[in-house]
Write a protein that holds these residues in place. Structure first.
Motif, short mmCIF file in Angstrom:
data_model
loop_
_atom_site.label_atom_id
_atom_site.label_comp_id
_atom_site.label_asym_id
_atom_site.label_seq_id
_atom_site.Cartn_x
_atom_site.Cartn_y
_atom_site.Cartn_z
N LEU A 110 4.11 -60.49 30.41
CA LEU A 110 4.27 -59.06 30.18
C LEU A 110 2.90 -58.50 29.79
CD1 LEU A 110 6.39 -56.79 30.03
CD2 LEU A 110 6.83 -57.46 27.66
N ASN A 111 2.36 -57.61 30.64
CA ASN A 111 1.05 -57.04 30.35
C ASN A 111 1.18 -55.53 30.26
OD1 ASN A 111 -1.57 -56.09 30.24
ND2 ASN A 111 -2.37 -57.65 31.64
N LEU A 112 1.08 -55.02 29.04
CA LEU A 112 1.22 -53.58 28.81
C LEU A 112 -0.02 -53.04 28.11
CD1 LEU A 112 4.93 -53.86 27.75
CD2 LEU A 112 4.10 -52.71 29.80
N SER A 113 -1.17 -53.59 28.44
CA SER A 113 -2.40 -53.14 27.81
C SER A 113 -2.73 -51.73 28.26
CB SER A 113 -3.55 -54.11 28.10
OG SER A 113 -3.72 -54.29 29.48
N GLY A 114 -3.45 -51.00 27.42
CA GLY A 114 -3.86 -49.65 27.77
C GLY A 114 -2.73 -48.64 27.79
N ASN A 115 -1.77 -48.79 26.88
CA ASN A 115 -0.69 -47.81 26.76
C ASN A 115 -0.73 -47.16 25.39
OD1 ASN A 115 1.25 -47.59 29.21
ND2 ASN A 115 0.81 -49.77 29.09
N ARG A 116 0.42 -46.70 24.88
CA ARG A 116 0.41 -45.97 23.60
C ARG A 116 1.33 -46.58 22.57
NH1 ARG A 116 -0.05 -39.76 25.80
NH2 ARG A 116 -2.01 -40.12 26.90
N PHE A 117 1.43 -47.91 22.58
CA PHE A 117 2.30 -48.56 21.62
C PHE A 117 1.73 -48.48 20.21
CE2 PHE A 117 5.55 -50.70 24.09
CZ PHE A 117 5.03 -50.67 25.37
N GLU A 118 2.55 -48.04 19.23
CA GLU A 118 2.13 -48.09 17.84
C GLU A 118 2.79 -49.26 17.12
OE1 GLU A 118 1.57 -43.27 17.50
OE2 GLU A 118 2.33 -44.35 15.76
N ASP A 119 3.83 -49.76 17.74
CA ASP A 119 4.56 -50.90 17.20
C ASP A 119 4.97 -51.79 18.35
OD1 ASP A 119 6.03 -49.18 14.50
OD2 ASP A 119 5.10 -51.17 14.38
N ILE A 120 5.21 -53.06 18.07
CA ILE A 120 5.77 -53.94 19.10
C ILE A 120 7.28 -53.73 19.04
CG2 ILE A 120 6.01 -56.29 19.95
CD1 ILE A 120 3.46 -57.04 18.56
N PRO A 121 7.89 -53.29 20.16
CA PRO A 121 9.33 -53.00 20.11
C PRO A 121 10.16 -54.26 19.85
CG PRO A 121 8.50 -52.77 22.36
CD PRO A 121 7.33 -53.04 21.49
N MET A 122 11.29 -54.06 19.13
CA MET A 122 12.18 -55.17 18.78
C MET A 122 12.59 -55.98 20.01
SD MET A 122 13.10 -56.54 16.16
CE MET A 122 12.23 -56.21 14.66
N GLN A 123 12.82 -55.28 21.13
CA GLN A 123 13.29 -55.98 22.33
C GLN A 123 12.31 -57.08 22.74
OE1 GLN A 123 12.91 -52.70 21.91
NE2 GLN A 123 13.84 -51.54 23.60
N PHE A 124 11.01 -56.80 22.63
CA PHE A 124 10.02 -57.79 23.05
C PHE A 124 10.10 -59.03 22.17
CE2 PHE A 124 8.95 -54.60 25.69
CZ PHE A 124 7.66 -54.06 25.74
N LEU A 125 10.39 -58.81 20.89
CA LEU A 125 10.35 -59.90 19.93
C LEU A 125 11.53 -60.85 20.09
CD1 LEU A 125 9.25 -57.73 16.91
CD2 LEU A 125 7.83 -59.33 18.17
#
Lengths: 351, 201
Positions: A110-125
């Protein structure tokens, strides 16, 4: 002005990059042609929404939709049950962009670099199949402790965020080989990181580190370590904030170091509890213990005869000497340190 | 000295042929080489076979040995990958961007008397197709891919070729001599070339 899509001979890889696409229709493809497609490249287009037709490529394993203007990933993406690699760099995604059920996908990269995430979403964890996760160049303020649930993770790229500390739970990612934390605001490294036995490369450059924990020496497989752009101390600095031990501590030290026997008949339970909290001084030549009063000692250790790294550990008193040196007198002001064997740490990237 | 006609190289192969001709003479005309390298417009399908990436650090991939007069190689930089501060062992160094961007930070040679370590002289970002030049009399540099989303690929020419260089600790100015190794040669991966590469420090 769209050009014709290009496809490889087997019909399994579809290249649709840089075509000024705003939407995508795959209606002209037969069902069997749709099912042949395993890789889809949609990067560098003008998608402001995720093209729904993509969700019907039931055998899709690889999707790259980087460099578009996506803000949301639709629930229908769950139809892509074979999707292993999902790349969506440089979009407008954040922690609210993904479906609630996203964790059920069997994604490995999963590569989501260069976006606007302020937190790692629970789903990813909760994605235990995840082997590689990149959230570089976002706005992450911290790493949640739940990261430890990603037990298959081998690569974690979090460079270029706003992270100020590393939770010790990162050390539970025992499959981790590559950890990138460069360009953040990290002030200290938890000593537990020495549990990352598989770690081959650790990137820490451009942070706020002044020293490293001595435990880092036990990362025996580490081949790359980057530390440039950190305010690492160069000279020994006497720790000015040593608090002299309390009377209780002094008494406790004597009880422990002299091995004076005691039992619940001799002492109230709170003191027995206190005595059991004694920490052993890491100096092997010192049989001493400490409770609350200890000195933060910074020792310069030579890696591979090249660079001197400031490593930190606690000692029972300023007079005690570091376990890193065999000569107690060589402590403090002198910079004549012992070398860590060259096979311990091969490539140290420093200033 | 014969003056070589400056014709824009149409392909990487063309560039290599032109460089062979230019380097037949013993004197290197820096502006000429820089101009020729800059005028080659990067076409990924021409150099893709040399561009082998490593996950953990940048790689050096030998393209051509220039009849012993120069080494031409392609360096592949993953996200966040950077080099140490290093010198160029009395050789000319030309660096051309084939893809992505690289940040070049220049340093003066460390002064023993200065206690504060090495401070940077200047910094710039090299864009696609630009060609930079450095040699030891200009100073030392560090090259980095500072992007967290894009990889970078660069074409390097060193004349005369060299196998070792010095790397510098920015905090203290202390240096170390290291041996440089190739990740691949002429498009083939060369894993057993030597022991651990120490250049990336």
């Amino acid at each position: 002005m769209a050009r014709f899509p290009s496809m490889d001979e087997k019909g399994s890889v579809l290249y649709l990059s840089r075509l000024h696409l705003e939407d995508l229709s795959l209606d002209h493809l037969t069902d069997s042609k749709r099912q042949q497609i395993q890789q889809l490249h949609l990067n560098y287009n003008r998608f402001s929404f995720f093209p729904p037709s993509v969700c019907f490529l039931s055998n899709l394993e690889y999707l790259d939709i980087s460099n578009n203007a996506l803000t949301v990933i639709p629930d229908d993406i769950m139809r892509l049950t074979n999707l292993k690699t999902f790349v969506a760099k440089n979009n407008l995604l954040n922690e609210f962009s993904f479906p609630k059920e996203f964790e059920r996908m069997q994604i490995e990269t999963l590569n989501l670099s260069g976006n606007r995430f302020e937190d790692i979403p629970m789903q990813f964890l909760k994605m235990t199949t995840l082997q590689s996760l990149s959230l570089g160049g976002n706005r992450l303020k911290n790493i949640p402790a739940e990261i430890e649930k990603l037990t298959s993770l081998e690569m974690l790229y979090l460079g270029g965020n706003l992270i100020s500390s590393i939770p010790p739970e990162v050390a539970d990612l025992t499959s981790l080989r590559y950890l990138v934390l460069c360009d953040n605001r990290i002030q200290s490294i938890p000593p537990q990181l020495n549990k990352l036995h598989s770690l081959l490369s650790l990137s820490l450059h451009n942070n706020l580190l002044t020293f490293l924990p001595r435990e880092i020496l036990s990362l025996v497989h580490l081949q790359e370590l980057s530390l440039r752009g950190n305010p690492l101390v160069v000279r020994f600095i006497k720790d000015m904030t040593y608090d002299p031990p309390s009377l209780m501590e002094l008494a406790g030290r004597i009880v422990k170091s002299q091995n004076l026997p005691f039992s619940s008949c001799d002492l109230p339970s709170n003191l027995i509890h206190y005595l059991n909290l004694a920490s052993e001084c890491p100096n092997p030549k010192c049989a001493g213990v400490y409770f609350d009063s200890c000195v933060r000692h910074i020792k310069f250790v030579d890696f591979c005869g090249k660079y001197r790294l400031p490593l930190m550990h606690y000692l029972c008193s300023p007079q005690c000497s570091s376990p890193c040196s065999s000569n107690p007198q060589s402590d403090a002001e002198s910079e004549e340190e012992n070398s860590v064997p060259a096979d311990r740490l091969q490539r140290v990237l420093l200033g | 000295m014969e003056h070589t006609e400056l014709v824009k190289p149409e392909s990487l192969e063309d560039l290599i042929q032109t460089l062979h001709k230019i380097f037949e003479s013993d004197r290197v005309n820096v502006e000429e080489v820089q101009s020729i390298m800059e005028s080659y417009e990067s076409k990924p399908h021409e150099w893709m076979k040399y561009a082998k990436f490593d996950q953990y650090r940048y790689t050096r991939n030998l393209v051509n040995e220039g009849n012993g007069k120069f080494n031409l190689m392609i360096l592949c930089w993953g996200e966040g990958h950077g080099s140490s501060i290093h010198d160029h062992t009395d050789s000319h160094c030309f660096l051309k961007l084939l893809q992505g961007q690289l940040k070049e930070t220049l340093f003066d040679w460390p002064d023993r008397r200065l206690q504060g370590g090495m401070t940077q002289k200047s910094q710039r970002v090299l864009l696609e197709n630009q060609c930079a030049y450095i040699n030891d009399s200009i100073g030392l540099h560090r090259v980095e891919n500072v992007s967290h989303t894009e990889t970078a690929v660069s074409l390097h020419l060193y004349s005369p070729p060299f196998q070792t260089c010095r790397t510098f600790d920015q905090r203290t100015g202390h240096h170390n001599t290291v041996r440089m190794t190739f990740w691949s040669k002429f498009g083939e991966r060369t894993p057993y070339e030597s022991t651990v590469s120490q250049e990336n420090n």
